[in-house]
Design a protein around this motif. Structure first.
Motif, PDB file in Angstrom:
ATOM      1  N   ASP A  34       0.797  -1.222   0.000  1.00  0.00           N
ATOM      2  CA  ASP A  34       0.000   0.000   0.000  1.00  0.00           C
ATOM      3  C   ASP A  34       0.831   1.274   0.000  1.00  0.00           C
ATOM      4  O   ASP A  34       0.284   2.364   0.039  1.00  0.00           O
ATOM      5  CB  ASP A  34      -0.940   0.005   1.204  1.00  0.00           C
ATOM      6  CG  ASP A  34      -1.976  -1.095   1.113  1.00  0.00           C
ATOM      7  OD1 ASP A  34      -2.507  -1.464   2.152  1.00  0.00           O
ATOM      8  OD2 ASP A  34      -2.235  -1.573  -0.002  1.00  0.00           O
ATOM      9  N   SER A  35       2.153   1.178  -0.027  1.00  0.00           N
ATOM     10  CA  SER A  35       2.971   2.381   0.047  1.00  0.00           C
ATOM     11  C   SER A  35       2.880   3.213  -1.228  1.00  0.00           C
ATOM     12  O   SER A  35       3.000   4.425  -1.179  1.00  0.00           O
ATOM     13  CB  SER A  35       4.417   2.035   0.371  1.00  0.00           C
ATOM     14  OG  SER A  35       4.980   1.283  -0.667  1.00  0.00           O
ATOM     15  N   ILE A  36       2.683   2.599  -2.372  1.00  0.00           N
ATOM     16  CA  ILE A  36       2.530   3.310  -3.635  1.00  0.00           C
ATOM     17  C   ILE A  36       1.284   2.766  -4.321  1.00  0.00           C
ATOM     18  O   ILE A  36       1.228   1.581  -4.646  1.00  0.00           O
ATOM     19  CB  ILE A  36       3.746   3.124  -4.552  1.00  0.00           C
ATOM     20  CG1 ILE A  36       5.001   3.651  -3.870  1.00  0.00           C
ATOM     21  CG2 ILE A  36       3.528   3.828  -5.879  1.00  0.00           C
ATOM     22  CD1 ILE A  36       6.262   3.382  -4.633  1.00  0.00           C
ATOM     23  N   ARG A  37       0.312   3.642  -4.520  1.00  0.00           N
ATOM     24  CA  ARG A  37      -0.928   3.212  -5.161  1.00  0.00           C
ATOM     25  C   ARG A  37      -0.919   3.631  -6.615  1.00  0.00           C
ATOM     26  O   ARG A  37      -0.566   4.756  -6.942  1.00  0.00           O
ATOM     27  CB  ARG A  37      -2.125   3.840  -4.456  1.00  0.00           C
ATOM     28  CG  ARG A  37      -2.316   3.274  -3.061  1.00  0.00           C
ATOM     29  CD  ARG A  37      -3.629   3.665  -2.477  1.00  0.00           C
ATOM     30  NE  ARG A  37      -4.685   3.451  -3.451  1.00  0.00           N
ATOM     31  CZ  ARG A  37      -5.831   4.103  -3.445  1.00  0.00           C
ATOM     32  NH1 ARG A  37      -6.074   5.008  -2.536  1.00  0.00           N
ATOM     33  NH2 ARG A  37      -6.746   3.872  -4.347  1.00  0.00           N
ATOM     34  N   ALA A  38      -1.298   2.723  -7.489  1.00  0.00           N
ATOM     35  CA  ALA A  38      -1.419   3.018  -8.914  1.00  0.00           C
ATOM     36  C   ALA A  38      -2.889   3.180  -9.251  1.00  0.00           C
ATOM     37  O   ALA A  38      -3.717   2.361  -8.870  1.00  0.00           O
ATOM     38  CB  ALA A  38      -0.809   1.904  -9.744  1.00  0.00           C
ATOM     39  N   LEU A  39      -3.186   4.266  -9.945  1.00  0.00           N
ATOM     40  CA  LEU A  39      -4.550   4.539 -10.375  1.00  0.00           C
ATOM     41  C   LEU A  39      -4.667   4.280 -11.863  1.00  0.00           C
ATOM     42  O   LEU A  39      -3.686   4.392 -12.605  1.00  0.00           O
ATOM     43  CB  LEU A  39      -4.925   5.984 -10.057  1.00  0.00           C
ATOM     44  CG  LEU A  39      -4.829   6.402  -8.590  1.00  0.00           C
ATOM     45  CD1 LEU A  39      -5.175   7.874  -8.436  1.00  0.00           C
ATOM     46  CD2 LEU A  39      -5.734   5.547  -7.722  1.00  0.00           C
ATOM     47  N   GLU A  40      -5.861   3.963 -12.302  1.00  0.00           N
ATOM     48  CA  GLU A  40      -6.067   3.685 -13.719  1.00  0.00           C
ATOM     49  C   GLU A  40      -6.596   4.928 -14.419  1.00  0.00           C
ATOM     50  O   GLU A  40      -7.563   5.547 -13.975  1.00  0.00           O
ATOM     51  CB  GLU A  40      -7.052   2.529 -13.886  1.00  0.00           C
ATOM     52  CG  GLU A  40      -7.158   2.060 -15.319  1.00  0.00           C
ATOM     53  CD  GLU A  40      -7.965   0.790 -15.453  1.00  0.00           C
ATOM     54  OE1 GLU A  40      -8.456   0.540 -16.561  1.00  0.00           O
ATOM     55  OE2 GLU A  40      -8.102   0.059 -14.468  1.00  0.00           O
ATOM     56  N   GLY A  41      -5.932   5.297 -15.509  1.00  0.00           N
ATOM     57  CA  GLY A  41      -6.365   6.448 -16.287  1.00  0.00           C
ATOM     58  C   GLY A  41      -7.465   6.065 -17.262  1.00  0.00           C
ATOM     59  O   GLY A  41      -7.756   4.886 -17.477  1.00  0.00           O
TER      60      GLY A  41
END
Length: 135
Positions: A34-41
């Motif tokens: 959970d330290s780096i969250r990737a979001l979907e464009g």
């Protein structure tokens, strides 16, 4: 010559044996998922180059959309970006096909900041990701 080599190996082994630094696992920090969250464009901006004609084309594709440049067709699967850096880093899943030969030329993730890391290997065309679109 053999004596010099034997002396060098004996001294080198002793020196390396005494000065070896070991890093224990407890000395390293744990990285959590959970330290780096990737979001979907919603899509991605893609740049394409025809190396023969010198034509450069920028296209904005929505997820699932296809476009063509000369003899290749490209489909964007999805584009992801880090939550804290939406304009700087992008990871796009692309499939590049040659419809005339019904062949897949590239299929995988392309990274905007490192386009050569996983690149389309084609003598005529070059494709790379610029950024994800969010609206």
């Amino acid at each position: 010559m053999i004596r010099i080599l034997a002396v060098f190996l004996a001294l080198g082994t002793a020196a390396f044996g005494q000065d070896t630094l070991l890093i224990q696992p407890e000395d390293q920090e744990d990285v959590t998922a959970d330290s780096i969250r990737a979001l979907e464009g919603t899509g991605a901006e893609i740049r394409m180059l025809d190396k023969v004609s010198g034509e450069v084309m920028d296209r904005t594709l929505a997820s699932g959309e296809s476009t063509s440049l000369g003899r290749i067709e490209m489909t964007l699967g999805e584009c992801r970006y880090p939550e804290d850096n939406p304009t700087g880093e992008a990871y796009a899943w692309l499939e590049v096909r040659d419809p005339n030969r019904d062949a897949v030329l590239f299929q995988g993730w392309m990274i905007a900041t490192s386009p050569a890391l996983n690149a389309l290997d084609n003598a005529r065309y070059d494709v790379w990701v610029i950024r994800c679109t969010t609206a």
